[in-house]
Design a protein around this motif. Sequence first.
Motif, PDB file in Angstrom:
ATOM      1  N   VAL A 162       3.788  20.764 -67.800  1.00  0.00           N
ATOM      2  CA  VAL A 162       2.608  19.886 -67.541  1.00  0.00           C
ATOM      3  C   VAL A 162       3.227  18.523 -67.076  1.00  0.00           C
ATOM      4  CG1 VAL A 162       1.044  20.479 -69.434  1.00  0.00           C
ATOM      5  CG2 VAL A 162       3.674  19.650 -70.272  1.00  0.00           C
ATOM      6  N   ASN A 163       2.372  18.012 -67.046  1.00  0.00           N
ATOM      7  CA  ASN A 163       3.766  16.709 -65.973  1.00  0.00           C
ATOM      8  C   ASN A 163       3.343  15.864 -67.182  1.00  0.00           C
ATOM      9  OD1 ASN A 163       0.763  15.832 -66.035  1.00  0.00           O
ATOM     10  ND2 ASN A 163       0.566  15.966 -63.660  1.00  0.00           N
ATOM     11  N   GLU A 164       3.512  14.662 -67.110  1.00  0.00           N
ATOM     12  CA  GLU A 164       3.350  13.730 -68.164  1.00  0.00           C
ATOM     13  C   GLU A 164       2.072  13.060 -68.518  1.00  0.00           C
ATOM     14  OE1 GLU A 164       4.025  13.102 -65.071  1.00  0.00           O
ATOM     15  OE2 GLU A 164       4.928  10.949 -64.186  1.00  0.00           O
ATOM     16  N   THR A 165       0.707  13.272 -67.732  1.00  0.00           N
ATOM     17  CA  THR A 165       0.422  12.901 -67.821  1.00  0.00           C
ATOM     18  C   THR A 165      -0.151  13.504 -69.233  1.00  0.00           C
ATOM     19  OG1 THR A 165      -0.581  11.400 -66.490  1.00  0.00           O
ATOM     20  CG2 THR A 165      -2.807  12.516 -67.327  1.00  0.00           C
ATOM     21  N   GLU A 166      -0.668  15.564 -68.853  1.00  0.00           N
ATOM     22  CA  GLU A 166      -1.154  16.685 -69.424  1.00  0.00           C
ATOM     23  C   GLU A 166      -0.648  16.723 -70.940  1.00  0.00           C
ATOM     24  OE1 GLU A 166      -2.097  18.084 -64.648  1.00  0.00           O
ATOM     25  OE2 GLU A 166      -0.216  18.941 -66.142  1.00  0.00           O
ATOM     26  N   ALA A 167       0.774  16.301 -70.395  1.00  0.00           N
ATOM     27  CA  ALA A 167       1.378  16.412 -71.961  1.00  0.00           C
ATOM     28  C   ALA A 167       1.251  15.607 -72.937  1.00  0.00           C
ATOM     29  CB  ALA A 167       3.645  15.905 -71.495  1.00  0.00           C
ATOM     30  N   GLY A 168       0.793  13.877 -72.186  1.00  0.00           N
ATOM     31  CA  GLY A 168       0.408  13.246 -73.383  1.00  0.00           C
ATOM     32  C   GLY A 168      -1.069  13.798 -73.681  1.00  0.00           C
ATOM     33  N   PHE A 169      -1.532  14.237 -72.725  1.00  0.00           N
ATOM     34  CA  PHE A 169      -2.881  14.499 -73.701  1.00  0.00           C
ATOM     35  C   PHE A 169      -2.650  15.197 -74.651  1.00  0.00           C
ATOM     36  CE2 PHE A 169      -6.544  17.366 -73.366  1.00  0.00           C
ATOM     37  CZ  PHE A 169      -6.936  16.828 -73.950  1.00  0.00           C
ATOM     38  N   MET A 170      -1.806  16.198 -74.572  1.00  0.00           N
ATOM     39  CA  MET A 170      -1.672  17.597 -76.277  1.00  0.00           C
ATOM     40  C   MET A 170      -0.916  16.818 -77.148  1.00  0.00           C
ATOM     41  SD  MET A 170      -0.744  20.945 -73.383  1.00  0.00           S
ATOM     42  CE  MET A 170      -0.888  22.035 -74.701  1.00  0.00           C
ATOM     43  N   HIS A 171      -0.247  16.361 -76.576  1.00  0.00           N
ATOM     44  CA  HIS A 171       1.123  15.455 -77.399  1.00  0.00           C
ATOM     45  C   HIS A 171      -0.018  14.266 -78.208  1.00  0.00           C
ATOM     46  CE1 HIS A 171       3.892  14.210 -80.277  1.00  0.00           C
ATOM     47  NE2 HIS A 171       4.488  12.960 -78.741  1.00  0.00           N
ATOM     48  N   ALA A 172      -1.140  13.647 -77.444  1.00  0.00           N
ATOM     49  CA  ALA A 172      -2.196  12.103 -78.334  1.00  0.00           C
ATOM     50  C   ALA A 172      -1.054  11.276 -78.267  1.00  0.00           C
ATOM     51  CB  ALA A 172      -2.631  13.151 -79.293  1.00  0.00           C
ATOM     52  N   ALA A 173      -0.245  11.333 -77.495  1.00  0.00           N
ATOM     53  CA  ALA A 173       0.277  10.274 -77.096  1.00  0.00           C
ATOM     54  C   ALA A 173       1.208   9.742 -75.987  1.00  0.00           C
ATOM     55  CB  ALA A 173       1.828   9.999 -77.863  1.00  0.00           C
ATOM     56  N   PRO A 174       1.522   8.044 -75.197  1.00  0.00           N
ATOM     57  CA  PRO A 174       1.489   8.219 -74.328  1.00  0.00           C
ATOM     58  C   PRO A 174       3.166   8.847 -74.374  1.00  0.00           C
ATOM     59  CG  PRO A 174       1.103   6.501 -74.970  1.00  0.00           C
ATOM     60  CD  PRO A 174       0.863   7.471 -76.287  1.00  0.00           C
ATOM     61  N   VAL A 175       2.876   9.299 -72.263  1.00  0.00           N
ATOM     62  CA  VAL A 175       4.818   9.588 -72.419  1.00  0.00           C
ATOM     63  C   VAL A 175       4.647   8.913 -70.634  1.00  0.00           C
ATOM     64  CG1 VAL A 175       5.771  11.565 -70.956  1.00  0.00           C
ATOM     65  CG2 VAL A 175       3.985  11.724 -73.428  1.00  0.00           C
ATOM     66  N   ASN A 176       5.577   7.731 -71.605  1.00  0.00           N
ATOM     67  CA  ASN A 176       5.981   7.567 -69.762  1.00  0.00           C
ATOM     68  C   ASN A 176       7.373   6.609 -69.321  1.00  0.00           C
ATOM     69  OD1 ASN A 176       2.540   6.285 -69.835  1.00  0.00           O
ATOM     70  ND2 ASN A 176       3.518   4.637 -71.456  1.00  0.00           N
ATOM     71  N   SER A 177       8.229   7.316 -70.022  1.00  0.00           N
ATOM     72  CA  SER A 177       9.792   7.634 -70.317  1.00  0.00           C
ATOM     73  C   SER A 177      10.340   8.593 -70.198  1.00  0.00           C
ATOM     74  CB  SER A 177      10.175   6.488 -71.061  1.00  0.00           C
ATOM     75  OG  SER A 177       9.957   6.790 -72.437  1.00  0.00           O
ATOM     76  N   VAL A 178      11.726   8.870 -70.060  1.00  0.00           N
ATOM     77  CA  VAL A 178      12.192  10.255 -70.561  1.00  0.00           C
ATOM     78  C   VAL A 178      12.321  10.465 -71.926  1.00  0.00           C
ATOM     79  CG1 VAL A 178      14.163  11.500 -69.839  1.00  0.00           C
ATOM     80  CG2 VAL A 178      13.330  10.391 -68.245  1.00  0.00           C
ATOM     81  N   GLU A 179      12.700   9.146 -72.226  1.00  0.00           N
ATOM     82  CA  GLU A 179      12.496   9.553 -73.670  1.00  0.00           C
ATOM     83  C   GLU A 179      11.634   9.821 -74.486  1.00  0.00           C
ATOM     84  OE1 GLU A 179      13.834   6.540 -72.193  1.00  0.00           O
ATOM     85  OE2 GLU A 179      15.599   7.330 -72.450  1.00  0.00           O
ATOM     86  N   GLU A 180      10.519   9.338 -74.301  1.00  0.00           N
ATOM     87  CA  GLU A 180       8.981  10.154 -74.860  1.00  0.00           C
ATOM     88  C   GLU A 180       8.497  11.611 -74.196  1.00  0.00           C
ATOM     89  OE1 GLU A 180       6.529   5.230 -74.435  1.00  0.00           O
ATOM     90  OE2 GLU A 180       7.062   6.790 -72.956  1.00  0.00           O
TER      91      GLU A 180
END
Length: 310
Positions: free
Chosen positions: A181-199
Motif C-alpha cells: 500500500v502507499n502512504e494514503t492507503e496505509a493511513g486508511f487501513m491504520h486509521a492514522a495519518p502516514v506522513n513520515s518514514v517513522e509513521e
Amino acid sequence: MKVDVVVIGSLNYDILVQQDRLPDIGETFTGNELMLMPGGKGANQAVQCAKLGLNVSMVGCVGNDIYGKELISSLAENNVVVSHIAARGNNSGIGIVQILESGDYCSTIIKGANYLLTEEDITDDLFENKPLVIFQSEIPSAIVEYAIQKAHRLDSKILVNNAPARHIADETLRLIDYLVVNETEAGFMHAAPVNSVEEAQICATHLKARIAGDVIVTLGEKGAVISTGTGAQHFPAVFCPDVVDTTGAGDSFIGGIAYCLVKGIALAEAVPFAAEISSCSIQKYGGQSSFPMLPDVVHALRVQQSELSH
C-alpha cells in the motif's frame, strides 16, 4: 505453459489529460494534450510482470465495446494470457486521469464491466501449480475476498495491493502473504495519518500483525518501508531527475515485487529493484507503454543472473 502469476483485477481504458493545474470549481481550464491508452491497476500490473519475463494470466471483465477489444488486445500483445477475460455489459471500465506539470496526477474511475466479475469466474484451474496471485481494489470486494479464500485454500501465495483503499475483513487479512500500500492507503487501513518514514514504520508494523505475511508501504519520494519477521526497514527512493508522469508507477512497482517473489528473491532486495522499475516508468507518459523490460532494469539486482534462472 506454467503460469507464474495470476492477476485478478481491473481493466480500464484510460483518458489522460496533461494540464498545468487543476481547474477551480466552476472554472473552464484548457488542457495541453490528450492521450488514450489501456490501463487499470490489474491490467497494468499484469503487463509489468509480463514485461519482466514472467508467465502471466489475467482474470477480469471488459465491456462489449471498442475499449474492451483494445484492452484485451494490449494484454495479448504484451504476452499476457487473456483466456480468462470475459466481455460483459455495454461499457468497459474507464479511467479519467489528469496529469499535472509536476508529473503528479489525480484520477476518476468509472467501474463499468469490472464490477460484473462473478464467483464463477474464479475457477480452481487458475491456481494450478500454485502461482502468485495478485489483487487490487477496483473489482467488487466480495469477489476479492472470495478469490483470496480460494487461492489460500489451494496453496497459492497472495499479494494484495489495497488500491484504492477500502475495508478488508480481518479474516481475509489473515490470509494475505504480502500487503502493498502507499502512504494514503496505509493511513486508511491504520486509521492514522502516514506522513513520515517513522509513521510508516509504525503503521507497517501494526499492519503486519494483522496479516499472514509481510507489509510494504511506499512513500513516493521518501522511499518505502517494509515490515517482516525481523522488524521494519526503510529504503530510500531511487533518484529520478526527469519526472514526466507518475501514472501507473505503483503498478510498475508491484510488477517488480512480483518478479522477485516468483524468483525467490528476498524483500530487502526486491524493494530497491521495484523502485528502479517504478523510476523508469515515470520518465514517460502513460502506464503500460512506459513500463520497462527486464534488460532495462536487471542491473538493479545484486543477485547474479545465474541465480535467477533457477
